[in-house]
Write an enzyme that holds these catalytic residues in place. Structure first.
Site, PDB file in Angstrom:
ATOM      1  N   GLU A   1       0.826  -1.210   0.000  1.00 16.81           N
ATOM      2  CA  GLU A   1       0.000   0.000   0.000  1.00 16.81           C
ATOM      3  C   GLU A   1       0.862   1.263   0.000  1.00 16.81           C
ATOM      4  O   GLU A   1       0.545   2.252  -0.679  1.00 16.81           O
ATOM      5  CB  GLU A   1      -0.932   0.006   1.219  1.00 16.81           C
ATOM      6  CG  GLU A   1      -1.998  -1.081   1.205  1.00 16.81           C
ATOM      7  CD  GLU A   1      -2.919  -0.969   0.010  1.00 16.81           C
ATOM      8  OE1 GLU A   1      -3.223   0.167  -0.419  1.00 16.81           O
ATOM      9  OE2 GLU A   1      -3.342  -2.020  -0.511  1.00 16.81           O
TER      10      GLU A   1
ATOM     11  N   ASP B   1       3.608  -3.944  -5.959  1.00 16.60           N
ATOM     12  CA  ASP B   1       4.197  -5.233  -5.588  1.00 16.60           C
ATOM     13  C   ASP B   1       5.719  -5.190  -5.750  1.00 16.60           C
ATOM     14  O   ASP B   1       6.468  -5.685  -4.888  1.00 16.60           O
ATOM     15  CB  ASP B   1       3.620  -6.345  -6.463  1.00 16.60           C
ATOM     16  CG  ASP B   1       2.209  -6.763  -6.049  1.00 16.60           C
ATOM     17  OD1 ASP B   1       1.763  -6.334  -4.965  1.00 16.60           O
ATOM     18  OD2 ASP B   1       1.566  -7.509  -6.807  1.00 16.60           O
TER      19      ASP B   1
END
Length: 469
Positions: free
Chosen positions: A304, A390
């Site tokens: 995040e 990611d």
């Protein structure tokens, strides 16, 4: 500014036929709205056979306990059948309302209502607000059984529902109240800008909408969210220590770290951040804390924070503003188009001087097929951002090491591996689908599939190790 208005005027010249040609816009909307619905149904039918597979992808076989995959497939199958029915049902309702002149009736009903309150037809903004809320409330009623079924039958059957009937009703009433409290002033200012700026409304309306979004960033967590969920400071412990240390190392402007009682309504889990550039808040669902280990939750938040690092929310905001600008740039031609309103059964005296809110609503209907294409493009951008976040988690050790040294980066080498374990765990425990049709995913999903993300994490890890050689 004059250059901008000149270019917008040229656009209106190209669209001048809208104001004169007797096009059957209602037929156009019916055909294309049904086309979009039938296409979405086709996508569901492409996806549905995958729920009959008897084993997960080979890379995930070890992650499913006996019976877990079968539960996931049964949940996916039930959701697909419900989505197919609800999509066709909603379209049938919308199509019927459009065909019988419901939108024209709603404008006249709004006029009658405000007259009883002492307002005449010259109070167009007041009538517009009444019109929107008549549409909102009456169009909500046919879909309430679907909401009830989805919560108390579908989600209940598969063990996710925690909502009580009382909570369902109170949530509905609160939602209606919030829609009026915030929607009425928004509509009033929105329409006032049209009255004040005339056909040069585009830049002023853009400025207002951006300002409104920023105001909602502040009001949502402080005023709206507490009406539905309880936000509590995350308890001291390993998880809080990990998150605060991570935020500090990345210079993330963390102001508050909350745990939210998501289990009050569902056992699904999530985590997110919000706030202004200089003051951010992280919210973690209690279900995520219960379902995952602290080091896995830390990896999810590392992902995040990758969105924050790469300014993904800002970039999406810019893209959405460009999208809104394009819509507003096309709108003036429809704002002064009596034939458009006439084709939707509005009486001649209303169509002659189209009310702004009515013209805008019909314009949005006409854009239905365009918006479907735009959503596919937005999903593609979102999936790209997910891969970047990611990759950020995988490369976090090197990034922190470059700015804070070896000691600061200690324990971050396996962040990508932890993120992969967390993603698998969340998918398994939330009974998420692991077999996904590519076209269905491209249309509906803002995130890559689990197998795509795991493959991506492996590639990012390999590239990281190769870079060190």
């Amino acid at each position: 500014m004059d250059f901008l208005h000149g270019q917008l005027a040229n656009v209106q010249k190209q669209l001048s036929f809208v104001q004169t040609d007797p096009i059957d816009w209602k037929l156009y909307v019916q055909v294309f709205s049904w086309s979009v619905t039938l296409f979405e149904s086709y996508l569901l039918l492409r996806q549905y056979p995958l729920y009959s597979k008897t084993a997960p992808p080979p890379a995930l076989e070890k992650d499913f306990e006996p019976g877990a995959f079968e539960k996931s497939q049964a949940y996916g199958k039930d959701k697909a059948k419900f989505a197919l029915f609800s999509g066709l049902y909603k379209q049938a309702v919308d199509s019927s309302l459009l065909q019988v002149g419901f939108y024209s009736w709603s404008w006249q009903a709004a006029g009658s209502l405000i007259q009883k309150l002492g307002y005449g037809p010259q109070y167009q903004i007041v009538q517009s607000i009444a019109f929107v809320f008549i549409l909102y409330f009456l169009s909500t009623i046919p879909t309430l059984p679907l909401s009830w079924y989805g919560t108390f039958v579908l989600e209940e059957k598969h063990g996710f529902n925690k909502t009580t009937p009382k909570l369902f009703v109170t949530d509905l009433i609160k939602s209606w109240g919030i829609a009026f409290v915030f929607g009425a002033p928004f509509l009033a200012i929105f329409l006032k800008i049209f009255q004040w700026a005339g056909d040069r409304f585009v830049p002023w309306l853009m400025a207002f909408m951006i300002s409104f979004q920023l105001i909602m960033v502040i009001l949502y967590p402080t005023v709206i969210q507490p009406l539905f969920n309880k936000l509590s400071p995350l308890a001291d412990g390993d998880l809080r220590t990990r998150i605060e240390a991570l935020a500090s190392k990345l210079k993330f402007p963390l102001k508050h770290l909350y745990e939210i009682d998501g289990s009050k309504r569902s056992s699904h889990s999530n985590a997110y951040f919000f706030g202004l550039p200089w003051s951010k808040h992280i919210v973690i669902f209690d279900t995520l804390i219960q379902q995952s280990k602290p080091e896995e939750v830390e990896a999810v938040l590392a992902h995040e924070l990758g969105h924050w690092y790469f300014m993904h929310p800002t970039k999406m905001l810019v893209i959405s503003q460009l999208h809104i600008f394009t819509i507003l740039a096309l709108f003036p031609a429809f704002l002064h188009a009596p034939p458009v309103l006439a084709s939707f059964d509005y009486p001649a005296h209303v169509a002659k001087n189209p009310p702004t809110i009515v013209a805008f609503l019909l314009f949005q209907m006409i854009l239905t097929p365009v918006e479907a294409v735009v959503s596919i493009a937005m999903n593609a951008v979102s999936r790209k951002f997910e891969f970047e976040a990611d990759r950020f988690a995988v490369e976090l050790e090197d990034r922190v090491k470059a700015t804070g040294g070896e000691k600061e980066a200690e324990g971050m080498g396996d962040m990508g591996e932890r993120l992969g374990r967390a993603l698998v765990s969340l998918h398994v425990k939330n009974l998420s689908t692991v077999w996904v049709d590519w076209l269905y995913s491209a249309y509906h999903h803002s995130h890559p599939t689990l197998t795509e993300r795991l493959k991506g994490l492996e590639q990012f890890q390999a590239a990281k190790e190769k870079k060190r050689l």
